[in-house]
Design a protein around this motif. Sequence first.
Motif, PDB file in Angstrom:
ATOM      1  N   VAL A 203     -43.416 -73.632 106.011  1.00  8.34           N
ATOM      2  CA  VAL A 203     -42.571 -74.311 106.849  1.00  8.34           C
ATOM      3  C   VAL A 203     -41.232 -73.938 106.590  1.00  8.34           C
ATOM      4  CG1 VAL A 203     -41.784 -76.265 108.064  1.00  8.34           C
ATOM      5  CG2 VAL A 203     -44.281 -75.846 107.701  1.00  8.34           C
ATOM      6  N   THR A 204     -40.249 -73.694 107.455  1.00  9.84           N
ATOM      7  CA  THR A 204     -38.700 -73.531 106.939  1.00  9.84           C
ATOM      8  C   THR A 204     -38.058 -74.417 107.912  1.00  9.84           C
ATOM      9  OG1 THR A 204     -38.140 -71.861 108.683  1.00  9.84           O
ATOM     10  CG2 THR A 204     -38.802 -71.218 106.147  1.00  9.84           C
ATOM     11  N   CYS A 205     -37.349 -75.209 107.633  1.00 10.03           N
ATOM     12  CA  CYS A 205     -36.562 -76.188 108.399  1.00 10.03           C
ATOM     13  C   CYS A 205     -35.205 -76.455 107.556  1.00 10.03           C
ATOM     14  CB  CYS A 205     -37.222 -77.695 108.710  1.00 10.03           C
ATOM     15  SG  CYS A 205     -36.583 -78.783 109.907  1.00 10.03           S
ATOM     16  N   ARG A 206     -34.420 -75.564 108.021  1.00 10.34           N
ATOM     17  CA  ARG A 206     -33.317 -75.507 107.235  1.00 10.34           C
ATOM     18  C   ARG A 206     -31.789 -76.008 107.866  1.00 10.34           C
ATOM     19  NH1 ARG A 206     -31.924 -70.360 105.654  1.00 10.34           N
ATOM     20  NH2 ARG A 206     -30.873 -71.140 103.489  1.00 10.34           N
ATOM     21  N   ASN A 207     -31.191 -77.102 107.529  1.00  7.31           N
ATOM     22  CA  ASN A 207     -29.822 -77.238 107.951  1.00  7.31           C
ATOM     23  C   ASN A 207     -30.155 -78.055 109.465  1.00  7.31           C
ATOM     24  OD1 ASN A 207     -28.271 -76.239 105.723  1.00  7.31           O
ATOM     25  ND2 ASN A 207     -29.159 -74.108 106.836  1.00  7.31           N
ATOM     26  N   VAL A 208     -31.108 -78.695 109.367  1.00 12.15           N
ATOM     27  CA  VAL A 208     -31.536 -79.645 110.537  1.00 12.15           C
ATOM     28  C   VAL A 208     -31.482 -80.911 110.377  1.00 12.15           C
ATOM     29  CG1 VAL A 208     -33.399 -80.021 112.590  1.00 12.15           C
ATOM     30  CG2 VAL A 208     -32.928 -77.729 111.621  1.00 12.15           C
ATOM     31  N   THR A 209     -32.023 -81.473 109.341  1.00 12.00           N
ATOM     32  CA  THR A 209     -32.374 -82.850 109.061  1.00 12.00           C
ATOM     33  C   THR A 209     -30.951 -83.560 108.676  1.00 12.00           C
ATOM     34  OG1 THR A 209     -32.920 -82.631 106.534  1.00 12.00           O
ATOM     35  CG2 THR A 209     -34.661 -82.575 108.355  1.00 12.00           C
ATOM     36  N   ILE A 210     -30.060 -82.844 108.348  1.00 19.96           N
ATOM     37  CA  ILE A 210     -28.637 -83.397 107.882  1.00 19.96           C
ATOM     38  C   ILE A 210     -27.905 -84.342 109.033  1.00 19.96           C
ATOM     39  CG2 ILE A 210     -28.005 -81.531 106.139  1.00 19.96           C
ATOM     40  CD1 ILE A 210     -26.419 -80.327 108.240  1.00 19.96           C
ATOM     41  N   TYR A 211     -28.460 -83.917 110.149  1.00 21.60           N
ATOM     42  CA  TYR A 211     -27.808 -84.777 111.277  1.00 21.60           C
ATOM     43  C   TYR A 211     -28.782 -85.963 111.643  1.00 21.60           C
ATOM     44  CZ  TYR A 211     -25.744 -80.151 112.121  1.00 21.60           C
ATOM     45  OH  TYR A 211     -25.140 -79.072 112.041  1.00 21.60           O
ATOM     46  N   PHE A 212     -29.991 -86.217 111.001  1.00 18.98           N
ATOM     47  CA  PHE A 212     -30.898 -87.322 111.454  1.00 18.98           C
ATOM     48  C   PHE A 212     -30.837 -88.524 110.620  1.00 18.98           C
ATOM     49  CE2 PHE A 212     -34.151 -83.692 112.450  1.00 18.98           C
ATOM     50  CZ  PHE A 212     -33.857 -83.598 114.015  1.00 18.98           C
ATOM     51  N   THR A 213     -31.073 -89.631 110.961  1.00 21.63           N
ATOM     52  CA  THR A 213     -31.136 -90.752 110.102  1.00 21.63           C
ATOM     53  C   THR A 213     -32.109 -90.682 109.010  1.00 21.63           C
ATOM     54  OG1 THR A 213     -32.811 -91.918 111.555  1.00 21.63           O
ATOM     55  CG2 THR A 213     -30.579 -92.093 112.248  1.00 21.63           C
ATOM     56  N   GLU A 214     -32.112 -91.449 107.981  1.00 17.65           N
ATOM     57  CA  GLU A 214     -32.954 -91.504 106.885  1.00 17.65           C
ATOM     58  C   GLU A 214     -34.330 -91.774 107.203  1.00 17.65           C
ATOM     59  OE1 GLU A 214     -32.350 -90.478 103.664  1.00 17.65           O
ATOM     60  OE2 GLU A 214     -30.496 -90.225 104.566  1.00 17.65           O
ATOM     61  N   LYS A 215     -34.641 -92.767 108.279  1.00 15.78           N
ATOM     62  CA  LYS A 215     -35.880 -92.734 108.792  1.00 15.78           C
ATOM     63  C   LYS A 215     -36.658 -91.686 109.481  1.00 15.78           C
ATOM     64  CE  LYS A 215     -38.511 -95.978 112.097  1.00 15.78           C
ATOM     65  NZ  LYS A 215     -38.138 -97.063 113.098  1.00 15.78           N
ATOM     66  N   GLN A 216     -35.693 -90.925 110.095  1.00  8.11           N
ATOM     67  CA  GLN A 216     -36.455 -89.708 110.935  1.00  8.11           C
ATOM     68  C   GLN A 216     -36.394 -88.683 109.917  1.00  8.11           C
ATOM     69  OE1 GLN A 216     -36.981 -90.349 114.040  1.00  8.11           O
ATOM     70  NE2 GLN A 216     -38.281 -88.411 113.818  1.00  8.11           N
ATOM     71  N   LYS A 217     -35.664 -88.679 108.720  1.00  8.32           N
ATOM     72  CA  LYS A 217     -35.898 -87.554 107.835  1.00  8.32           C
ATOM     73  C   LYS A 217     -37.333 -87.801 107.133  1.00  8.32           C
ATOM     74  CE  LYS A 217     -31.142 -86.900 106.351  1.00  8.32           C
ATOM     75  NZ  LYS A 217     -30.222 -86.875 105.363  1.00  8.32           N
ATOM     76  N   ASN A 218     -37.616 -88.899 106.783  1.00  7.72           N
ATOM     77  CA  ASN A 218     -38.711 -89.169 106.278  1.00  7.72           C
ATOM     78  C   ASN A 218     -40.162 -88.781 107.003  1.00  7.72           C
ATOM     79  OD1 ASN A 218     -37.513 -90.350 104.063  1.00  7.72           O
ATOM     80  ND2 ASN A 218     -37.762 -92.153 104.570  1.00  7.72           N
ATOM     81  N   HIS A 219     -39.879 -89.222 108.654  1.00  2.58           N
ATOM     82  CA  HIS A 219     -40.950 -88.924 109.348  1.00  2.58           C
ATOM     83  C   HIS A 219     -41.049 -87.482 109.405  1.00  2.58           C
ATOM     84  CE1 HIS A 219     -42.871 -89.020 113.374  1.00  2.58           C
ATOM     85  NE2 HIS A 219     -42.173 -88.021 113.760  1.00  2.58           N
ATOM     86  N   LEU A 220     -39.987 -86.687 109.440  1.00  2.87           N
ATOM     87  CA  LEU A 220     -40.291 -85.156 109.449  1.00  2.87           C
ATOM     88  C   LEU A 220     -40.895 -84.534 108.406  1.00  2.87           C
ATOM     89  CD1 LEU A 220     -36.669 -83.836 111.232  1.00  2.87           C
ATOM     90  CD2 LEU A 220     -39.241 -83.987 112.258  1.00  2.87           C
ATOM     91  N   THR A 221     -40.526 -85.353 107.105  1.00  2.00           N
ATOM     92  CA  THR A 221     -41.241 -84.790 105.836  1.00  2.00           C
ATOM     93  C   THR A 221     -42.770 -85.295 106.111  1.00  2.00           C
ATOM     94  OG1 THR A 221     -39.269 -85.390 104.727  1.00  2.00           O
ATOM     95  CG2 THR A 221     -41.092 -85.112 103.368  1.00  2.00           C
ATOM     96  N   HIS A 222     -43.139 -86.324 106.473  1.00  2.11           N
ATOM     97  CA  HIS A 222     -44.639 -86.463 106.631  1.00  2.11           C
ATOM     98  C   HIS A 222     -44.992 -85.588 107.816  1.00  2.11           C
ATOM     99  CE1 HIS A 222     -45.421 -89.938 104.433  1.00  2.11           C
ATOM    100  NE2 HIS A 222     -44.365 -90.577 104.763  1.00  2.11           N
ATOM    101  N   LEU A 223     -44.331 -85.220 108.988  1.00  2.00           N
ATOM    102  CA  LEU A 223     -44.864 -84.120 109.797  1.00  2.00           C
ATOM    103  C   LEU A 223     -45.115 -82.884 109.043  1.00  2.00           C
ATOM    104  CD1 LEU A 223     -45.284 -83.505 112.900  1.00  2.00           C
ATOM    105  CD2 LEU A 223     -42.851 -82.811 112.798  1.00  2.00           C
ATOM    106  N   PHE A 224     -44.481 -82.474 108.275  1.00  2.00           N
ATOM    107  CA  PHE A 224     -44.477 -80.972 107.615  1.00  2.00           C
ATOM    108  C   PHE A 224     -45.532 -80.908 106.940  1.00  2.00           C
ATOM    109  CE2 PHE A 224     -39.746 -80.512 108.813  1.00  2.00           C
ATOM    110  CZ  PHE A 224     -39.960 -79.712 110.228  1.00  2.00           C
ATOM    111  N   HIS A 225     -45.562 -81.985 105.901  1.00  2.00           N
ATOM    112  CA  HIS A 225     -46.693 -82.264 105.068  1.00  2.00           C
ATOM    113  C   HIS A 225     -48.147 -82.358 105.908  1.00  2.00           C
ATOM    114  CE1 HIS A 225     -49.588 -84.480 102.194  1.00  2.00           C
ATOM    115  NE2 HIS A 225     -48.785 -83.767 101.482  1.00  2.00           N
ATOM    116  N   SER A 226     -48.240 -82.750 106.955  1.00  2.00           N
ATOM    117  CA  SER A 226     -49.430 -82.841 107.686  1.00  2.00           C
ATOM    118  C   SER A 226     -49.890 -81.536 108.227  1.00  2.00           C
ATOM    119  CB  SER A 226     -49.435 -83.625 108.796  1.00  2.00           C
ATOM    120  OG  SER A 226     -48.639 -83.371 109.762  1.00  2.00           O
ATOM    121  N   ALA A 227     -48.550 -80.618 108.388  1.00  2.00           N
ATOM    122  CA  ALA A 227     -48.983 -79.128 109.005  1.00  2.00           C
ATOM    123  C   ALA A 227     -49.439 -78.225 108.015  1.00  2.00           C
ATOM    124  CB  ALA A 227     -47.658 -78.813 109.680  1.00  2.00           C
ATOM    125  N   LEU A 228     -48.895 -78.297 107.095  1.00  2.00           N
ATOM    126  CA  LEU A 228     -49.145 -77.252 105.618  1.00  2.00           C
ATOM    127  C   LEU A 228     -50.703 -77.404 104.976  1.00  2.00           C
ATOM    128  CD1 LEU A 228     -45.908 -77.623 103.784  1.00  2.00           C
ATOM    129  CD2 LEU A 228     -46.441 -75.584 104.906  1.00  2.00           C
TER     130      LEU A 228
END
Length: 264
Positions: A203-228
């Motif tokens: 999964v590549t997700c580069r220079n996207v999460t810099i705009y998100f809140t910390e809560k949302q960044k953590n949510h996305l990390t869990h999302l990508f973890h579950s996808a891999l």
Amino acid sequence: MDAFMSLQKSIEKLVRIKCSNYKEDYIKRRILSRMRLTNTEDFEAYHKYLLENPQELDLLRNALTINVTKFFRDPEVFDVIRREILPDLARRRGSIRIWCAGCATGEESYSIAILVYELLTLHKDVNVTIYATDIDAVALQKAMTGIYDRKALDNVDEKRIRKHFISHDDGTFEVRPHIKELVKFRQHDLMSGIPIARYLDAVTCRNVTIYFTEKQKNHLTHLFHSALAVDGYYIIGKTEYLARDVEHLFKPYNVMQKILRKAA
């Protein structure tokens, strides 16, 4: 309710972007840029303009989701993908599946597709699928069209340009069909919590999460973890990081290039 909060509520309802997922100063910067272009003096005036001019909805959506990029941005990262990651996956897998999340106008997705095409000259028996997703339908349309100006190709050498791009009389360059057919573009909201697929190899997700809140960044990390799949690669932007609450989900692979692997 103040004017900015009222405006955010209309954005969430009409533009369908949840403002609370983003840092407030980021939302304000992007709205202020639209205010300058529409000659509206404050949030209240811009809110009125937004409600009275339907075409502004798409323009605001583009402003809020824009992601400036180019082919092979941060060349060192793509060098690791070319020399290490893709050959490793080709040796271990009969098929390779990659997700470019937040693909914007497609430059990064096509960059990976070029590397994949070059890999397939040595591993003809490997099947590769590249999913490229973004919330912005306008950006996706540009990605699927695959036409870019010369500046977007600054990091592409002349040999690759001749092989993988069609040069047009107006100075633009179009991605050739043999590269386009490797990428499946789809509209997808990362905030949905649903991955585009599971058991992915990278999964590549580069220079996207810099705009998100910390809560949302953590949510996305869990999302990508579950996808891999186990040991799948996760590639983030050079200025991005994993918060302490989620760093246990991944182990470092290349610290300098911000490449991680899914932990068991």
